[in-house]
Scaffold this active site. Structure first.
Site, mmCIF file in Angstrom:
data_model
loop_
_atom_site.group_PDB
_atom_site.id
_atom_site.type_symbol
_atom_site.label_atom_id
_atom_site.label_comp_id
_atom_site.label_asym_id
_atom_site.label_seq_id
_atom_site.Cartn_x
_atom_site.Cartn_y
_atom_site.Cartn_z
ATOM 1 N N GLU A 34 4.616 -4.682 33.892
ATOM 2 C CA GLU A 34 4.331 -3.766 33.001
ATOM 3 C C GLU A 34 6.005 -3.112 32.770
ATOM 4 O O GLU A 34 6.226 -2.355 33.880
ATOM 5 C CB GLU A 34 3.348 -3.015 32.846
ATOM 6 C CG GLU A 34 3.538 -1.686 31.802
ATOM 7 C CD GLU A 34 3.759 -2.046 30.444
ATOM 8 O OE1 GLU A 34 2.814 -2.814 30.014
ATOM 9 O OE2 GLU A 34 4.503 -1.595 30.001
ATOM 10 N N ARG A 280 -5.665 -3.189 3.543
ATOM 11 C CA ARG A 280 -4.612 -2.434 4.099
ATOM 12 C C ARG A 280 -3.270 -2.521 3.302
ATOM 13 O O ARG A 280 -2.633 -1.723 3.072
ATOM 14 C CB ARG A 280 -4.234 -2.536 5.554
ATOM 15 C CG ARG A 280 -5.339 -2.106 6.185
ATOM 16 C CD ARG A 280 -5.080 -2.645 7.811
ATOM 17 N NE ARG A 280 -5.803 -1.955 8.564
ATOM 18 C CZ ARG A 280 -5.772 -1.551 9.545
ATOM 19 N NH1 ARG A 280 -4.725 -1.912 10.386
ATOM 20 N NH2 ARG A 280 -6.688 -0.708 10.490
ATOM 21 N N HIS A 385 2.990 -0.902 11.555
ATOM 22 C CA HIS A 385 2.008 -0.579 12.614
ATOM 23 C C HIS A 385 1.655 -1.650 13.296
ATOM 24 O O HIS A 385 1.461 -1.809 14.686
ATOM 25 C CB HIS A 385 0.640 -0.232 11.834
ATOM 26 C CG HIS A 385 -0.510 0.102 12.748
ATOM 27 N ND1 HIS A 385 -0.457 0.995 13.755
ATOM 28 C CD2 HIS A 385 -1.934 -0.342 12.890
ATOM 29 C CE1 HIS A 385 -1.771 0.905 14.418
ATOM 30 N NE2 HIS A 385 -2.576 0.286 13.873
HETATM 31 P P1 ADP Z 1 -1.825 -5.867 22.961
HETATM 32 O O1 ADP Z 1 -2.546 -4.980 22.212
HETATM 33 O O2 ADP Z 1 -1.409 -7.177 22.416
HETATM 34 O O3 ADP Z 1 -2.222 -5.760 24.363
HETATM 35 P P2 ADP Z 1 0.049 -3.584 23.554
HETATM 36 O O4 ADP Z 1 1.300 -3.370 22.760
HETATM 37 O O5 ADP Z 1 -1.150 -2.701 23.799
HETATM 38 O O6 ADP Z 1 -0.326 -5.135 23.003
HETATM 39 O O7 ADP Z 1 0.553 -3.782 25.117
HETATM 40 C C1 ADP Z 1 1.820 -4.780 25.253
HETATM 41 C C2 ADP Z 1 2.449 -4.226 26.702
HETATM 42 O O8 ADP Z 1 3.483 -5.063 26.972
HETATM 43 C C3 ADP Z 1 2.991 -2.930 26.560
HETATM 44 O O9 ADP Z 1 2.356 -2.030 27.654
HETATM 45 C C4 ADP Z 1 4.619 -3.112 26.853
HETATM 46 O O10 ADP Z 1 5.180 -2.017 27.492
HETATM 47 C C5 ADP Z 1 4.441 -4.503 27.688
HETATM 48 N N1 ADP Z 1 5.748 -5.171 27.620
HETATM 49 C C6 ADP Z 1 6.359 -5.491 26.489
HETATM 50 N N2 ADP Z 1 7.663 -6.319 26.778
HETATM 51 C C7 ADP Z 1 7.363 -6.290 28.075
HETATM 52 C C8 ADP Z 1 8.236 -6.945 28.972
HETATM 53 N N3 ADP Z 1 9.501 -7.762 28.686
HETATM 54 N N4 ADP Z 1 7.986 -6.914 30.282
HETATM 55 C C9 ADP Z 1 6.800 -6.237 30.916
HETATM 56 N N5 ADP Z 1 6.166 -5.682 29.903
HETATM 57 C C10 ADP Z 1 6.463 -5.742 28.673
#
Ligand code: ADP
Length: 453
Positions: A34, A280, A385
């Site tokens: 993450e 929407r 969004h």
């Molecule tokens: P979903 O609803 O599909 O689970 P989210 O937006 O809730 O999507 O979660 C996506 C997560 O992935 C976020 O916490 C974001 O910080 C993380 N993320 C995005 N790009 C990367 C990356 N390159 N490496 C690690 N984590 C990432």
């Protein structure tokens, strides 16, 4: 540094955590990468409605629903652009997804609601009425299943051997770190709504002056990584504008979106301009077309009495984000609207509720009149969004290449994927999307025969 796991999940939002728990439950060793310093992504910020058919809660309310109706509303709501086989999976497994969350400890409220586009109320809320407890329950389960979290760790590239994905190149606190996998990598990096350049590449109208409800990290890293190894991206031009956002920062936290079922939308002249139960996309376009680009959601005490947390509503009133008035005239005065126009709009709507017919805009959900003071209003605008397109997957959550062949050992789930919502998303469908496809991705990746290392 170099680490070895059976399965590596990139992204610690709803989809990533659901995938991680599911893979770990199959006995896989799992790491979640993450890039932020905490888990949750946009999932934790969401209004967090979870759609699924649920006879137990729906029947007492005379809501006659079925998986087929859920399928049709989702597929038609998305203007028939989604991949029907994926919609079928979403709509037929959403209930198992909810049961999975409940089994992990998520407490579900007894309220059933509908929101933005669906005709049959099938939206569930957790006790917190937002995404926080979803993420808490999923991350607790990950801890129990001994999933390793790597926070502040940004994945930069997928590593391949032949066409198979065998690892992830990442950066942790500015230091390179490599992850090798025995079984598979799961992309769960969310969407790209915050990336103005990328979204304008697919929709010129989504300029940088638009507000965005996402975390600043929602910039499409997963799409860039997947595209670099030949993944197919689909539906990228379908970028959802949420029509009911806070006018100051584009967030949804002050949102009282359900007022839409119990009230009307008026423009800055005080008049209605659309059937409030439109999809929407239609709502968003109509709001963008109004003078000043924002509108008011107007409702009455019947709505406020539905709020479990009245203090929250009163807090919004105190902060000036919701306007409260004992008479419509005073409401018009506070909002600087023409009272006669507002009064005519409300009277006309009330007549429509009485007659169960809205000749002006053909609204179908005519639940209650706006006639019980105090009256409430809140300003709403559109915000970028949810990006509905993304990597193309099949029923096994395998990422497909340009020739629609699965890229071996690469899976994806959640907002990073395309083809599930089509051109427009039903409110309440992204949570089941994350959970249903997160579970499939995790289970399928963990079922791969380990590669010799
Ligand atoms: P979903 O609803 O599909 O689970 P989210 O937006 O809730 O999507 O979660 C996506 C997560 O992935 C976020 O916490 C974001 O910080 C993380 N993320 C995005 N790009 C990367 C990356 N390159 N490496 C690690 N984590 C990432």
């Amino acid at each position: 540094a170099s680490e070895i796991y059976d399965v590596v999940v990139i992204g610690g939002g709803g989809a990533g955590l659901a995938a991680a728990v599911s893979a770990a439950r199959q006995g896989a060793s799992v790491a979640v990468l993450e890039k932020a310093d905490s888990l949750g992504g946009n999932t934790i910020r969401a209004t967090a409605m979870y759609n699924c058919v649920d006879d137990q809660l729906q029947h007492p309310l005379q809501i006659m629903d079925s998986e087929q109706l859920f399928f049709e509303e989702t597929f038609n709501g998305g203007h028939q652009k989604a991949k029907p086989e994926l919609v079928r999976i979403l709509t037929s497994q959403a209930d198992e997804g909810l049961a999975f969350l409940q089994e992990l400890g998520l407490e579900i409220d007894t309220v059933i609601d509908n929101c933005l586009g669906g005709e049959h109320a099938r939206g569930h809320y957790s006790k917190a009425h937002n995404g926080t407890d979803f993420i808490q329950v999923l991350s607790d389960a990950c801890v129990r299943e001994q999933v390793d979290f790597y926070l502040n760790t940004r994945a930069e590239a997928l590593i391949q051997e032949g066409s198979a994905v065998i690892g992830v190149q990442a950066v942790q606190q500015r230091q390179p770190i490599q992850f090798q996998v025995r079984q598979g990598v799961i992309l769960a990096t969310g969407g790209f709504g915050y990336n103005v350049e990328m979204r304008m590449q697919y929709d010129q109208s989504l300029t940088g002056d638009l507000l965005c409800s996402n975390t600043p990290g929602t910039v499409g890293d997963g799409l860039v990584m997947a595209q670099a190894i030949g993944a197919s991206l689909i539906d990228m031009e379908y970028i959802e504008l949420y029509p009911m956002a806070d006018i100051y920062d584009g967030g949804l936290h002050n949102s009282i979106p359900n007022a839409i079922n119990h009230g009307i939308l008026v423009n800055t002249e005080g008049d209605r301009f659309i059937r409030e139960d439109a999809g929407r996309d239609e709502l968003a376009q109509a709001i963008r077309a109004q003078d000043h680009g924002f509108v008011y959601s107007v409702t009455d005490d019947d709505f406020s009495s539905l709020q479990e947390d009245r203090d929250f509503l009163e807090g919004l009133v105190l902060m000036g984000q919701v306007v409260k008035a004992d008479t419509l005239e005073d409401l018009a005065r506070q909002l600087e609207l023409d009272f006669s126009v507002l009064e005519a709009a409300v009277n006309d709507y009330n007549r429509s509720v009485e007659q169960q017919r809205d000749p002006r805009f053909q609204r179908r959900t005519l639940i209650n009149k706006i006639d019980h003071p105090p009256f409430y209003a809140t300003a709403k605008t559109v915000t970028v969004h949810h990006t509905l397109g993304g990597v193309e997957i099949n029923e096994h959550a395998q990422v497909l290449d340009q020739k629609t062949q699965p890229i071996p050992r690469l899976y994806a789930a959640g907002e990073v994927t395309g083809g599930i919502h089509g051109a427009n998303r039903l409110g309440g469908n992204s949570f089941p999307d994350c959970i249903v496809f997160g579970r499939i991705a995790g289970t399928e990746a963990a079922a791969q025969p380990p590669r010799p290392m």
